[in-house]
Design an enzyme around this catalytic site. Structure first.
Site, PDB file in Angstrom:
ATOM      1  N   ASP A   1      24.175  34.133  29.230  1.00  0.00           N
ATOM      2  CA  ASP A   1      25.410  34.816  28.838  1.00  0.00           C
ATOM      3  C   ASP A   1      25.181  35.527  27.517  1.00  0.00           C
ATOM      4  O   ASP A   1      24.479  35.012  26.644  1.00  0.00           O
ATOM      5  CB  ASP A   1      26.578  33.832  28.737  1.00  0.00           C
ATOM      6  CG  ASP A   1      27.909  34.530  28.983  1.00  0.00           C
ATOM      7  OD1 ASP A   1      28.502  34.323  30.061  1.00  0.00           O
ATOM      8  OD2 ASP A   1      28.347  35.312  28.105  1.00  0.00           O
TER       9      ASP A   1
ATOM     10  N   THR B   1      32.467  40.913  42.286  1.00  0.00           N
ATOM     11  CA  THR B   1      33.188  41.724  43.279  1.00  0.00           C
ATOM     12  C   THR B   1      32.880  43.193  43.003  1.00  0.00           C
ATOM     13  O   THR B   1      33.067  43.661  41.874  1.00  0.00           O
ATOM     14  CB  THR B   1      34.706  41.480  43.114  1.00  0.00           C
ATOM     15  OG1 THR B   1      34.933  40.077  43.204  1.00  0.00           O
ATOM     16  CG2 THR B   1      35.498  42.209  44.174  1.00  0.00           C
TER      17      THR B   1
ATOM     18  N   ARG C   1      35.457  33.298  46.115  1.00  0.00           N
ATOM     19  CA  ARG C   1      36.900  33.268  46.416  1.00  0.00           C
ATOM     20  C   ARG C   1      37.645  32.229  45.609  1.00  0.00           C
ATOM     21  O   ARG C   1      38.803  31.933  45.907  1.00  0.00           O
ATOM     22  CB  ARG C   1      37.109  32.869  47.883  1.00  0.00           C
ATOM     23  CG  ARG C   1      36.520  33.781  48.868  1.00  0.00           C
ATOM     24  CD  ARG C   1      36.623  33.184  50.257  1.00  0.00           C
ATOM     25  NE  ARG C   1      36.562  34.224  51.250  1.00  0.00           N
ATOM     26  CZ  ARG C   1      36.199  34.045  52.509  1.00  0.00           C
ATOM     27  NH1 ARG C   1      35.868  32.846  52.929  1.00  0.00           N
ATOM     28  NH2 ARG C   1      36.180  35.048  53.350  1.00  0.00           N
TER      29      ARG C   1
ATOM     30  N   LYS D   1      35.382  41.054  51.230  1.00  0.00           N
ATOM     31  CA  LYS D   1      35.910  40.449  49.990  1.00  0.00           C
ATOM     32  C   LYS D   1      37.091  41.260  49.469  1.00  0.00           C
ATOM     33  O   LYS D   1      38.137  40.709  49.097  1.00  0.00           O
ATOM     34  CB  LYS D   1      34.792  40.393  48.943  1.00  0.00           C
ATOM     35  CG  LYS D   1      35.259  40.189  47.513  1.00  0.00           C
ATOM     36  CD  LYS D   1      35.801  38.792  47.274  1.00  0.00           C
ATOM     37  CE  LYS D   1      36.609  38.708  45.996  1.00  0.00           C
ATOM     38  NZ  LYS D   1      37.271  37.451  45.796  1.00  0.00           N
TER      39      LYS D   1
ATOM     40  N   HIS E   1      61.274  34.511  63.166  1.00  0.00           N
ATOM     41  CA  HIS E   1      60.540  35.199  64.229  1.00  0.00           C
ATOM     42  C   HIS E   1      59.160  34.541  64.340  1.00  0.00           C
ATOM     43  O   HIS E   1      58.511  34.312  63.312  1.00  0.00           O
ATOM     44  CB  HIS E   1      60.409  36.690  63.857  1.00  0.00           C
ATOM     45  CG  HIS E   1      59.768  37.522  64.923  1.00  0.00           C
ATOM     46  ND1 HIS E   1      58.451  37.377  65.288  1.00  0.00           N
ATOM     47  CD2 HIS E   1      60.255  38.526  65.701  1.00  0.00           C
ATOM     48  CE1 HIS E   1      58.151  38.232  66.238  1.00  0.00           C
ATOM     49  NE2 HIS E   1      59.242  38.947  66.520  1.00  0.00           N
TER      50      HIS E   1
ATOM     51  N   GLY F   1      49.082  39.642  39.285  1.00  0.00           N
ATOM     52  CA  GLY F   1      48.206  39.573  38.115  1.00  0.00           C
ATOM     53  C   GLY F   1      46.918  38.868  38.463  1.00  0.00           C
ATOM     54  O   GLY F   1      46.546  38.754  39.634  1.00  0.00           O
TER      55      GLY F   1
ATOM     56  N   CYS G   1      41.818  39.509  40.079  1.00  0.00           N
ATOM     57  CA  CYS G   1      41.382  40.095  41.348  1.00  0.00           C
ATOM     58  C   CYS G   1      42.434  40.980  42.017  1.00  0.00           C
ATOM     59  O   CYS G   1      42.161  42.141  42.324  1.00  0.00           O
ATOM     60  CB  CYS G   1      40.987  38.977  42.312  1.00  0.00           C
ATOM     61  SG  CYS G   1      39.616  37.987  41.701  1.00  0.00           S
TER      62      CYS G   1
ATOM     63  N   TYR H   1      49.543  34.334  35.236  1.00  0.00           N
ATOM     64  CA  TYR H   1      49.803  35.340  36.270  1.00  0.00           C
ATOM     65  C   TYR H   1      50.462  34.760  37.512  1.00  0.00           C
ATOM     66  O   TYR H   1      50.975  35.498  38.344  1.00  0.00           O
ATOM     67  CB  TYR H   1      48.530  36.129  36.607  1.00  0.00           C
ATOM     68  CG  TYR H   1      47.555  35.440  37.539  1.00  0.00           C
ATOM     69  CD1 TYR H   1      47.656  35.574  38.918  1.00  0.00           C
ATOM     70  CD2 TYR H   1      46.509  34.673  37.036  1.00  0.00           C
ATOM     71  CE1 TYR H   1      46.755  34.953  39.767  1.00  0.00           C
ATOM     72  CE2 TYR H   1      45.616  34.057  37.870  1.00  0.00           C
ATOM     73  CZ  TYR H   1      45.745  34.202  39.237  1.00  0.00           C
ATOM     74  OH  TYR H   1      44.855  33.573  40.068  1.00  0.00           O
TER      75      TYR H   1
ATOM     76  N   ARG I   1      45.171  36.340  32.645  1.00  0.00           N
ATOM     77  CA  ARG I   1      44.636  37.703  32.751  1.00  0.00           C
ATOM     78  C   ARG I   1      45.545  38.596  33.595  1.00  0.00           C
ATOM     79  O   ARG I   1      45.978  38.228  34.677  1.00  0.00           O
ATOM     80  CB  ARG I   1      43.219  37.652  33.336  1.00  0.00           C
ATOM     81  CG  ARG I   1      42.262  37.007  32.347  1.00  0.00           C
ATOM     82  CD  ARG I   1      40.848  36.999  32.845  1.00  0.00           C
ATOM     83  NE  ARG I   1      40.650  36.060  33.937  1.00  0.00           N
ATOM     84  CZ  ARG I   1      39.482  35.875  34.524  1.00  0.00           C
ATOM     85  NH1 ARG I   1      38.434  36.548  34.146  1.00  0.00           N
ATOM     86  NH2 ARG I   1      39.364  34.994  35.494  1.00  0.00           N
TER      87      ARG I   1
HETATM   88  N1  LIG Z   1      37.781  34.490  38.171  1.00  0.00           N
HETATM   89  C1  LIG Z   1      38.002  34.437  39.465  1.00  0.00           C
HETATM   90  O1  LIG Z   1      38.863  33.707  39.900  1.00  0.00           O
HETATM   91  C2  LIG Z   1      37.148  35.257  40.441  1.00  0.00           C
HETATM   92  C3  LIG Z   1      37.259  34.974  41.802  1.00  0.00           C
HETATM   93  C4  LIG Z   1      36.482  35.685  42.683  1.00  0.00           C
HETATM   94  C5  LIG Z   1      35.646  36.690  42.218  1.00  0.00           C
HETATM   95  N2  LIG Z   1      35.570  36.983  40.892  1.00  0.00           N
HETATM   96  C6  LIG Z   1      34.630  38.026  40.443  1.00  0.00           C
HETATM   97  O2  LIG Z   1      33.515  37.410  39.817  1.00  0.00           O
HETATM   98  C7  LIG Z   1      32.995  38.249  38.789  1.00  0.00           C
HETATM   99  C8  LIG Z   1      32.929  37.473  37.485  1.00  0.00           C
HETATM  100  O3  LIG Z   1      34.238  37.160  37.094  1.00  0.00           O
HETATM  101  P1  LIG Z   1      34.573  35.992  36.083  1.00  0.00           P
HETATM  102  O4  LIG Z   1      36.009  35.666  36.302  1.00  0.00           O
HETATM  103  O5  LIG Z   1      33.560  34.902  36.167  1.00  0.00           O
HETATM  104  O6  LIG Z   1      34.395  36.747  34.676  1.00  0.00           O
HETATM  105  P2  LIG Z   1      34.341  36.056  33.241  1.00  0.00           P
HETATM  106  O7  LIG Z   1      34.750  37.088  32.287  1.00  0.00           O
HETATM  107  O8  LIG Z   1      35.037  34.742  33.242  1.00  0.00           O
HETATM  108  O9  LIG Z   1      32.804  35.714  33.038  1.00  0.00           O
HETATM  109  C9  LIG Z   1      31.791  36.668  33.043  1.00  0.00           C
HETATM  110  C10 LIG Z   1      30.748  36.294  32.002  1.00  0.00           C
HETATM  111  O10 LIG Z   1      29.696  37.265  32.082  1.00  0.00           O
HETATM  112  C11 LIG Z   1      29.190  37.456  30.772  1.00  0.00           C
HETATM  113  N3  LIG Z   1      28.429  38.699  30.747  1.00  0.00           N
HETATM  114  C12 LIG Z   1      28.878  39.966  30.771  1.00  0.00           C
HETATM  115  N4  LIG Z   1      27.836  40.833  30.786  1.00  0.00           N
HETATM  116  C13 LIG Z   1      26.709  40.081  30.773  1.00  0.00           C
HETATM  117  C14 LIG Z   1      25.323  40.375  30.791  1.00  0.00           C
HETATM  118  N5  LIG Z   1      24.875  41.622  30.839  1.00  0.00           N
HETATM  119  N6  LIG Z   1      24.444  39.364  30.760  1.00  0.00           N
HETATM  120  C15 LIG Z   1      24.876  38.075  30.717  1.00  0.00           C
HETATM  121  N7  LIG Z   1      26.180  37.729  30.716  1.00  0.00           N
HETATM  122  C16 LIG Z   1      27.077  38.717  30.741  1.00  0.00           C
HETATM  123  C17 LIG Z   1      30.432  37.438  29.903  1.00  0.00           C
HETATM  124  O11 LIG Z   1      30.099  37.174  28.564  1.00  0.00           O
HETATM  125  C18 LIG Z   1      31.268  36.338  30.564  1.00  0.00           C
HETATM  126  O12 LIG Z   1      31.058  35.080  29.967  1.00  0.00           O
HETATM  127  C19 LIG Z   1      33.899  39.472  38.751  1.00  0.00           C
HETATM  128  O13 LIG Z   1      33.349  40.497  39.528  1.00  0.00           O
HETATM  129  C20 LIG Z   1      35.182  38.972  39.398  1.00  0.00           C
HETATM  130  O14 LIG Z   1      35.919  40.016  39.990  1.00  0.00           O
HETATM  131  C21 LIG Z   1      36.298  36.266  39.982  1.00  0.00           C
END
Ligand SMILES: NC(=O)c1ccc[n+]([C@@H]2O[C@H](COP(=O)([O-])OP(=O)(O)OC[C@H]3O[C@@H](n4cnc5c(N)ncnc54)[C@H](O)[C@@H]3O)[C@@H](O)[C@H]2O)c1
Length: 402
Positions: free
Chosen positions: A32, A120, A153, A205, A243, A256, A259, A315, A323
């Site tokens: 990260d 996603t 998901r 997705k 229905h 919100g 996603c 949300y 978020r």
């Molecule tokens: N949160 C959900 O409930 C959920 C559900 C399904 C899908 N998604 C998808 O999953 C993906 C991630 O979402 P999330 O909620 O985990 O995001 P998040 O913001 O919680 O976590 C992402 C992490 O990636 C890190 N990051 C960013 N750029 C980076 C890089 N170049 N190298 C290393 N680390 C890096 C950030 O610092 C952050 O800690 C998104 O595409 C989101 O749409 C999220």
């Protein structure tokens, strides 16, 4: 299990995945760019409010197999789970972080590696963006490097249950890639694993969240129509749902989260001509917080300098995730109009209160924006006392469950 897995992005999606893979016996490196996240992981501190995940994180096997760092290293499998937000002006996917994450692993890719995109993304991203990036290293996708899209998901707040029990889609650019990914997810997923191609996985997705978005928009539109007609929308929905093939959702205060308000734009981005219903649904849902703010304004219009107290900042109910929260949008809209609004939420840091009664003391209007179970229970138990503590006993609720 001797494989080493690098997870790029250890947030809501990446960290639970890294933990589950470590629990399965893989050597896992969480990467990260945020120093505090890396430090927390290495100190065994889970920065997500997920109780069950916190316990699993403390298991000796997990602590032994999982470490975090700021830059990638060589591995057998690389998983990209970085954010893919909406670029707000053009309303298209902002893939900057996917590109940066991919660029960071390119120097470490070796023949035989598997790359999985969990973020996603719009359809064709794996083929048209990720695969060409890999090809630039001289390694051939499908021969040297295997590439998959395996969307996530999970529901924040229920991450442990969902990451294990949800069915998953595994979209390989070829059959071998999908089989390799099946082995990885099969190590901890108890739901079914459905193998398909990358573009189908990317679209499926997005369709899941778009389906929710469109159906929520329909319920919200019905609510606006019913309001104009003076009809109780919940009663009308209850009757319509008698229905056998109708299941209308409940209206709300807007959509919100990370996603639902985002993903349908990614479909429109690749095919605007065939995304008219999708687009209108987005518009309808985006307008709802403004409509709700209008209802609150009308409710307090005869009160001089009204003090408004809101409950709920997330949300949706029973999550801690704020978020893109429509509740926060409503609060902002009211504050922009000069209203005195105090916002509380028992499950969100910085918004907590000692009791609803205390929070509502001296208020002219109490608005239950997000009805977490604990809020509903406390309100039901103490309704009279809460109203007595207020200057005006005006309480607004939007489509509460009976
Ligand atoms: N949160 C959900 O409930 C959920 C559900 C399904 C899908 N998604 C998808 O999953 C993906 C991630 O979402 P999330 O909620 O985990 O995001 P998040 O913001 O919680 O976590 C992402 C992490 O990636 C890190 N990051 C960013 N750029 C980076 C890089 N170049 N190298 C290393 N680390 C890096 C950030 O610092 C952050 O800690 C998104 O595409 C989101 O749409 C999220």
């Amino acid at each position: 299990m001797s494989k080493k897995i690098v997870v790029i992005g250890t947030g809501y999606v990446g960290l639970p995945l890294a933990i589950m893979l470590a629990r399965s016996g893989y050597e896992v490196v969480g990467v990260d760019i945020q120093e505090n996240i890396v430090k927390a992981i290495n100190e065994g501190v889970l920065h997500l409010a997920e109780d069950k995940m916190k316990q699993i994180f403390q298991e000796p096997e997990v602590r032994k197999n999982l470490r975090a760092q700021k830059t990638p290293c060589e591995a057998d499998v690389f998983i990209i789970s970085v954010p893919t937000p909406l670029e707000e002006t053009k309303r298209v996917a902002d893939l900057t972080q996917v590109i940066a994450g991919m660029e960071s692993i390119l120097p470490f890719l070796r023949k035989g590696n598997l790359v999985i995109v969990e973020s996603t993304v719009p359809p064709l991203t794996c083929r048209h963006l990720v695969a060409p990036m890999i090809a630039k290293t001289g390694l051939e996708v499908g021969k040297d490097i295997y590439l998959c899209h395996c969307p996530e998901r999970i529901l924040p707040g229920e991450v442990f249950h969902e990451i294990v029990h949800n069915d998953r889609i595994i979209g390989g650019l070829d059959g071998k890639a999908a089989e390799m990914a099946r082995e990885i997810y099969g190590s901890f997923v108890k739901g079914k694993l459905y193998l398909t191609d990358d573009v189908t996985a990317e679209l499926a997705k997005l369709m899941e969240n778009t389906y929710r978005d469109v159906n929520i928009a329909l319920a919200n539109e019905f609510a606006a129509v019913a309001e104009g007609l003076g009809v109780d929308i919940l009663k009308a929905i209850e009757l319509a749902n008698k229905h056998p093939r109708v299941k209308i959702l409940k209206p709300g205060i807007g959509t919100g989260g990370h996603c639902i308000p985002v993903d349908s734009w990614f479909i429109k981005e690749v095919d605007p001509v065939n995304s008219r219903v999708i687009y209108m649904a987005r518009m309808v849902n985006d307008e709802v917080p403004g409509r709700i703010a209008g209802k609150i304004r009308r409710a307090v219009k005869d009160i001089k300098s009204p003090k408004i107290v809101t409950l709920g900042a997330t949300y949706k109910p029973d999550t801690y995730d704020t978020r893109s929260s429509p509740a926060l949008k409503i609060i902002d809209l009211l504050r922009q109009d000069g209203y005195d609004v105090k916002a509380y939420d028992p499950v969100v840091d910085g918004y907590q209160y000692t009791s609803i009664e205390e929070a509502a003391k001296g208020a002219d209007c109490l608005v239950l924006l997000v009805e977490h179970q604990v809020v509903k229970e406390e309100f039901a138990r103490r309704e009279n006392e809460i109203k007595k503590a207020m200057r005006h006993p005006l309480v607004l609720r939007f489509y509460p469950e009976p």
